[in-house]
Every structure is written in C-alpha cells, then in structure tokens.
Enzyme design. Structure first.
Site, PDB file in Angstrom:
ATOM      1  N   ASP A  99       0.842  -1.197   0.000  1.00 53.77           N
ATOM      2  CA  ASP A  99       0.000   0.000   0.000  1.00 53.77           C
ATOM      3  C   ASP A  99       0.875   1.245   0.000  1.00 53.77           C
ATOM      4  OD1 ASP A  99      -1.973  -1.780   0.210  1.00 53.77           O
ATOM      5  OD2 ASP A  99      -2.698  -1.142   2.185  1.00 53.77           O
ATOM      6  N   ALA A 100       2.000   1.165   0.748  1.00 52.60           N
ATOM      7  CA  ALA A 100       2.873   2.341   0.854  1.00 52.60           C
ATOM      8  C   ALA A 100       3.476   2.674  -0.518  1.00 52.60           C
ATOM      9  CB  ALA A 100       3.978   2.078   1.865  1.00 52.60           C
TER      10      ALA A 100
ATOM     11  N   LYS B 108     -27.042 -13.187  -4.051  1.00 48.00           N
ATOM     12  CA  LYS B 108     -27.799 -12.002  -4.474  1.00 48.00           C
ATOM     13  C   LYS B 108     -27.442 -10.866  -3.511  1.00 48.00           C
ATOM     14  CE  LYS B 108     -32.349 -10.377  -5.818  1.00 48.00           C
ATOM     15  NZ  LYS B 108     -32.412  -9.168  -4.993  1.00 48.00           N
TER      16      LYS B 108
HETATM   17  S1  IVH Z   1     -28.834 -10.590 -12.529  1.00 48.96           S
HETATM   18  C1  IVH Z   1     -31.305 -10.243 -16.062  1.00 48.96           C
HETATM   19  N1  IVH Z   1     -27.189 -11.219 -10.577  1.00 48.96           N
HETATM   20  O1  IVH Z   1     -31.015  -8.216  -7.863  1.00 48.96           O
HETATM   21  C2  IVH Z   1     -30.553 -10.368 -14.832  1.00 48.96           C
HETATM   22  N2  IVH Z   1     -28.820  -9.549 -10.161  1.00 48.96           N
HETATM   23  O2  IVH Z   1     -33.997  -7.888  -9.735  1.00 48.96           O
HETATM   24  C3  IVH Z   1     -30.679  -9.235 -13.939  1.00 48.96           C
HETATM   25  N3  IVH Z   1     -28.701  -8.555  -7.934  1.00 48.96           N
HETATM   26  O3  IVH Z   1     -31.563  -5.154  -8.592  1.00 48.96           O
HETATM   27  C4  IVH Z   1     -29.961  -9.264 -12.682  1.00 48.96           C
HETATM   28  N4  IVH Z   1     -27.003  -9.736  -7.217  1.00 48.96           N
HETATM   29  O4  IVH Z   1     -29.093  -5.619  -9.031  1.00 48.96           O
HETATM   30  C5  IVH Z   1     -28.232 -10.455 -10.955  1.00 48.96           C
HETATM   31  N5  IVH Z   1     -25.675 -11.853  -8.942  1.00 48.96           N
HETATM   32  C6  IVH Z   1     -26.681 -11.091  -9.328  1.00 48.96           C
HETATM   33  C7  IVH Z   1     -27.264 -10.141  -8.472  1.00 48.96           C
HETATM   34  C8  IVH Z   1     -28.347  -9.392  -8.939  1.00 48.96           C
HETATM   35  C9  IVH Z   1     -27.881  -8.793  -6.915  1.00 48.96           C
HETATM   36  C10 IVH Z   1     -29.794  -7.566  -7.923  1.00 48.96           C
HETATM   37  C11 IVH Z   1     -29.887  -6.744  -9.165  1.00 48.96           C
HETATM   38  C12 IVH Z   1     -31.335  -6.358  -9.244  1.00 48.96           C
HETATM   39  C13 IVH Z   1     -32.001  -7.444  -8.476  1.00 48.96           C
HETATM   40  C14 IVH Z   1     -32.772  -8.360  -9.410  1.00 48.96           C
END
Ligand code: IVH
Length: 671
Positions: A34-35, A117
């Site tokens: 980092d430094a 997710k």
């Molecule tokens: S795919 C067509 N992958 O979940 C595919 N979404 O409605 C669209 N999200 O707000 C999304 N992790 O931002 C996908 N690994 C992931 C995700 C992801 C979070 C969120 C996305 C969206 C909601 C899906």
C-alpha cells in the site's frame, strides 16, 4: 521537467496505478505494498498539480469526486436492465426449472450458475475502447440516472479495462457496502447526530445518489460485476466463462462465491448451503440468483417484459422475530451524543440470540412510536444487533411508557443541548465519564492505536480508580497500577504494557483518527496525514490551508480548527508528545536504521498481519515491497510460501522466518 517529459511520466504512472488498482481490487493479488502504491499516487498528484492538463477524466487521481451537479441527467440503457422473478422456497425453484423445460420442450437436466444475491444498487458501466465513459443506475429499466462521476470514485470500478478488450462493453453489477463498513458509517453518523441508514442497501443507495461526488468518494463502496448489456465481441459459450472473461478485463467478479449446479438437486443444495453461510459473508445478501449457464439456451429462452426466463432470484426468508421492549436506556458516546437503546427480552432470530437494538435517535422513536413495554418486530440485517422494524400496537395494554428527550446527561448529570438540524441531544461536559470511556475505547481500537488487551472492563476499572483521565494517561500507567486491576496477572500486564509502548509509533493517520476529531474518520485522517505530514503542521494550518484540500469542506475545516484551539486538547497532545507518541508520517518515513532496505513478505504469517508487518518495517525506515527482485534485501517466508520464495532462492536472497524478523524488530526496539 518539460511538458513532454511530464506527459510521458504521467502516462507511465497512470498505467502502473491502473494495473495495480486492478490487481488489488479485481484480482485480490497485489504486487506492491500500500505504501508503494501511495508513493506512486503522490507522484502522480504532484505532476498533475504542476501540469493540470494531465488530470484527464481517466487519470487514477479522478476518484475524489467532481464539482457538484444540479441534478442527474438521465441516460437510456443500450439494452433494458431487467429485474428478476422471485422464488421463495424449493417448490418454487422447482417450478422455475419446470417452466424452462416446458418452454424448451425437453426434460434434460440443465446446468446453472448460482451467485449470491447482493443487496445493493444495480448499475450499468459503459466502456468504450476500454475507457469508462458512462455509468448509470437501473432506473425504470429503460432509462436510469447518469451517475458517472460518483461511480468513478469507487476504487473497485476500473476506469480503464485490461487490454485486449472489446470496443464496446456494457457491464452490469451491484454497488454495495460491506457490513463492517456499513456499521462503522452508522456509528459515525450516530455520533454526528445524523440520521442512520436502515441497512447496507440504503447506505449504498444514499451514498451513490449524491449530487456532490466528493461525498460518494468518502463512502466505502464496493462493486461486483455479474453480467453485461451490449458487447462488440463474440460471446463465450457460458455465463460462467463470461464472468471469468469480465475478471480478465479487470472487473471485480464474485467468482469465489459462485457455484455451478449440474442439475436441480445441486442447485437446491447450493441454495441451502448459502443460506447457512449467509452470516459468515462480509456483505449482506438476500438470496441466491440462479442463471442458466449456457448462453445459447439463455438466448433461446429470451425474456418477458421485465424479467428473463433464464434466471430467478431464490429469496431467503427475512430474519425477523417478535419480542418485548423491556426498557429503553440512554447511551452517551464520545462526542456526547445520547442515543436510545432498546433492551429486549432475549429472542432468537435465525440462530442468534438478540437482547438489544439501537433506536438511533428520537426521530426514529417518533417514527416507530416505540415505547417501553411494547411488543415489536425485530430484524437482523447481517448484523447481530437487530433493528426494530415495527411496533405491534394492537398488543398494547395501555401501560407502555414513552421515553422523553433527556434534559440532563444520564451519565454525568451535566447540561444537554440539542442543536437545530441534529437528531440527537448531546452532553456538553468534556469530562463526562461516559464520554471519556468511549473516547478511550475508540483510541485503543484496532483501527486506531491498536492497543491489544485493553478491554472495556479494564478501562472501566482504570477510570473508576482515577488512573486515567485522558487518553494521554494511558502512557503513564505503571505496572503496579495494572496488577491491582481484577483479572490482570503478571503475564497479561507485561503484554499490555508492551502493547501500549508499541502503539507509540503508529503512523500519523492512525493517531489522527484515534484522537476522535469530529468529522475526521479513517479516510479523512489519511488525507490530512498525507497532506500535512506532521501533527505540528496540521495544528498550525489555517482555515484556507485546510479548505485547499479537495476533500475537506467547511464542516471538517472548522472541526479541525476547533479541536486544536481547545486548551484541553492541546494539553493532551503535549502529554502524548512527551510520552513519545511521535507520529511518523508517510512523508518522513524514509529515515531510520532500515532506511533503503526493502522487505518482501510471502506466505501466511502466524503472529503478524501483513499490515502490522508492513508498519513495523516502515517504523524503522524500511520499505515493504510486493514482489521479489534483485533489489530485495530480505524475504520473510511464512507457511505455504510459493513463487516469491522460489524466486528469492534463485536470486540467493536472505530468507528469514517470521521469528527471525521479529527478532530483528526487537533488536531495533531495544537499541
Ligand atoms: S442478474 C437479467 N445477478 O437483484 C438479470 N442480479 O432484480 C438481472 N442482484 O436489482 C440481474 N445480485 O441488481 C443479478 N448476482 C446477481 C445479483 C443481482 C444482486 C440484484 C440486481 C437487481 C435485483 C434483481
């Protein structure tokens, strides 16, 4: 240096900084310390100060934010940004597969990719000829808000892609905040009397939607890419390969937590496993996204109006429980902020027993209308400490009691003031014992002076006995004082005294953070340390000198001035100086017995973290480098050291064990 030379050096530095940025954030494989990164970065900043025309939009320096906007322009996505259908349990996940098989007219097993997710904000990043040109939120899926400047401030988002890369690439992914960073931000906001964020998603969204991108720059935001929009080169065969390709281009992809499933039963096993591991992840997730792996099949399945047929969000049940508020107690923080905390009848929320919840402030109490004796729904968002989300008013007996704003400090009885615009009242008494206790806790914390062994109980006893009246008194504690504390034996006291002595050489940024100057969090402490180089220089700075720093606004400048003006603080600083708490700044680092020597650490160390090892090297004027070369003076090899150790052997460099290194440190400390 003439303009041409400056431009050439600037280009070299930019390319190196971009590369090391990608190695650090996207590949988790840093090659320099980092430094060293900071040194290159400072050289770049100095060049840009002398030749402002070099500070172009994709310079690595452009992560500090741009002048505020009036409003966000809107931007149309090249392809719609879709959302996902939800599945709440195994049965609904089974129905998702059955639908796909019906649509395709076949019953063969399908291969899936399973991704956590993340609970954050969906964004699109447009790269043209490898340069980040536009960044936007999802908006209604067709049109989003253009937040390019804000996205540029996030270190995990590359400004330039690694070549060779497509002429056009639209990346989709999630901006989020790690749980630890979210909790630290809320703690800071609570202390500041600002409204806290209800969960990491709100914190990420609130930080991204700032018209002033310098505010975004100060927020610890992270990013993972999970898909694409348009792309000008041919696609690989599978989604998994696409993710790997994105990583090759330098984007941060969550491959470590991404699993393949050869069929539905493996998919369900992944879902249950992820749910079990949910609490161990450093970020909040609310489910698992499942995508058909074959891109040919994805294309055949196509999309409905707002959702693709080839993906589904398998949602986890919310982590909620119902319990009773037995009491609401008032806590006093180090800046005097008084926060109400609900004491709950202990209740288990998905495997964790919870017994308290911060109510944050009186606006929040009013919004929830929560009273002592109420039955409430609590929810855990990754954290062990839950939030009260709702009061079950139909369960009231009429005996519930409201908690009024305090008129005096619950800890010291001193005067309390609630300023306009603040959501918490504050104790005004500088010597309030609760404030002192919290300041000490902050001072010794790992991210501040890192004094191991000074737990809450020991601090409490030292305060009770009147042995410490300020943070400076920590350095005059005597062996016999500590031995007289309960649960302190010879060994632990010696260890503690060593830890206190060891903390004397923390770098300036840590000391500044530890002092708890209002509005100066970890990030600003580093900015100020880099800029002023010494405590004396910072203490002598006037308002203009402070305001000349890009990330310092009037609020921070006034708070710093106010801190150094207070006689009590000046006394404490004098005492700290006399005790030898001499902060080393990044600027004055290259003097000392190890000046000019470079150290490389490889493999896993047992007693030191990499950060601690590096600090020790720098304390004596040495340099911790990321890679082995002819110029390396020592290689310190821990367990499972790999290619760096091989290289060191080839080059016949001195190879030390962690013990050898610690011996060298002890020798220096004693000399
Ligand atoms: S795919 C067509 N992958 O979940 C595919 N979404 O409605 C669209 N999200 O707000 C999304 N992790 O931002 C996908 N690994 C992931 C995700 C992801 C979070 C969120 C996305 C969206 C909601 C899906």
């Amino acid at each position: 240096m003439n303009t041409e030379q400056a431009a050439r050096r600037h280009q070299q530095l930019s390319a190196e900084l971009h590369r090391h940025g990608r190695l650090y954030h996207s590949f988790d494989r840093p090659e320099i310390s980092d430094a060293d990164y900071d040194r290159l970065f400072r050289e770049l900043l100095e060049l840009e100060q002398a030749f402002p025309q070099l500070a172009t939009a994709d310079s690595p320096s452009q992560r500090v934010g741009a002048p505020p906007l009036e409003k966000f322009p809107s931007v149309r996505h090249g392809l719609p940004m879709l959302s996902l259908e939800n599945a709440a349990n195994d049965e609904e996940i089974g129905e998702f597969e059955a639908r796909i098989q019906r649509f395709l007219g076949q019953s063969d097993a399908l291969e899936y990719v399973c991704e956590p997710k993340l609970d954050g904000v969906a964004v699109e990043l447009v790269y043209q000829a490898g340069r980040l040109t536009v960044g936007s939120t999802r908006g209604d899926g067709q049109t989003g808000e253009q937040i390019t400047e804000n996205l540029r401030t996030i270190a995990a988002i590359p400004l330039l892609l690694q070549e060779p890369c497509p002429e056009l690439l639209e990346v989709r992914g999630e901006v989020y905040m790690d749980l630890a960073a979210f909790q630290a931000l809320n703690r800071e906001r609570e202390e500041e009397g600002l409204p806290v964020f209800a969960n990491p998603r709100n914190a990420a969204a609130g930080s991204l939607r700032q018209l002033d991108s310098t505010i975004t720059a100060r927020r610890p935001l992270q990013f993972f890419a999970y898909g694409i929009g348009r792309i000008s080169t041919p696609l690989p065969d599978s989604h998994r390969q696409l993710l790997e390709q994105l990583r090759q281009w330098g984007l941060r992809v969550n491959l470590e937590e991404t699993r393949l499933a050869a069929n539905l039963s493996e998919l369900l096993a992944n879902f249950h496993d992820l749910q079990l591991r949910r609490d161990q992840l450093p970020y909040e997730i609310d489910g698992m996204v499942v995508k058909v792996n074959s891109l040919a099949l994805q294309s055949e399945l196509g999309t409905k109006t707002r959702t693709p047929r080839w993906a589904v969000a398998c949602k986890f049940p919310p982590r909620q429980a119902t319990t009773r508020v037995e009491d609401i107690v008032l806590q006093v923080g180090r800046t005097g902020a008084i926060t109400p905390v609900a004491q709950l009848r202990p209740v288990e929320v998905s495997g964790v027993t919870v017994s308290r919840a911060s109510l944050h402030n009186w606006d929040e109490i009013a919004r929830l209308d929560v009273r002592i004796g109420d039955t409430v729904v609590v929810e855990r968002a990754g954290d062990v400490i839950p939030d009260v989300v709702r009061v079950l008013k139909d369960q009231r007996s009429g005996q519930e009691r409201m908690v009024p704003l305090p008129e005096t400090c619950p800890a010291c009885g001193g005067p309390v003031v609630k300023l306009d615009g603040e959501v918490v009242p504050r104790c005004q008494e500088l010597s309030c014992p609760a404030r002192l206790r919290e300041s000490l806790k902050h001072f010794v914390a790992r991210r501040a002076m890192d004094i191991d062994g000074l737990g809450e109980r020991t601090l409490e006893v030292l305060l009770e006995k009147g042995l410490i009246r300020s943070v400076a008194d920590l350095y005059s504690l005597r062996r016999e004082d500590l031995l007289a504390c309960p649960r302190q034996g010879e060994k632990s006291v010696d260890k503690l005294l060593k830890a206190i002595a060891g903390s004397k050489s923390r770098p300036l940024n840590r000391l500044l953070f530890a002092l708890g100057i209002r509005h100066v969090g970890e990030h600003l402490a580093k900015v100020l340390a880099d800029q002023f180089g010494s405590l004396e220089a910072l203490a002598a700075a006037d308002r203009d000198a402070l305001l000349a720093i890009h990330e310092v606004g009037p609020q921070v400048a006034d708070s710093v001035l106010d801190f150094f003006r207070k006689a009590r603080n000046r006394t404490i600083l004098d005492e700290l100086q006399q005790s030898g708490v001499i902060p080393q700044s990044a600027v004055s680092r290259n003097t000392g017995p190890w000046s000019g020597r470079s150290f490389v650490f490889t493999g896993s160390l047992e007693r030191l973290t990499r950060g601690q090892a590096q600090e020790l090297v720098e304390k004596f004027g040495g340099r911790a480098a990321g890679s082995v070369s002819k110029k390396t003076d020592y290689v310190i090899a821990g367990a499972d050291a790999g290619s760096k150790l091989d290289k060191a052997r080839q080059l016949n460099l001195p190879i030390l064990s962690e013990e050898d290194f610690l011996r060298m440190v002890t020798e220096q400390e004693q000399s």
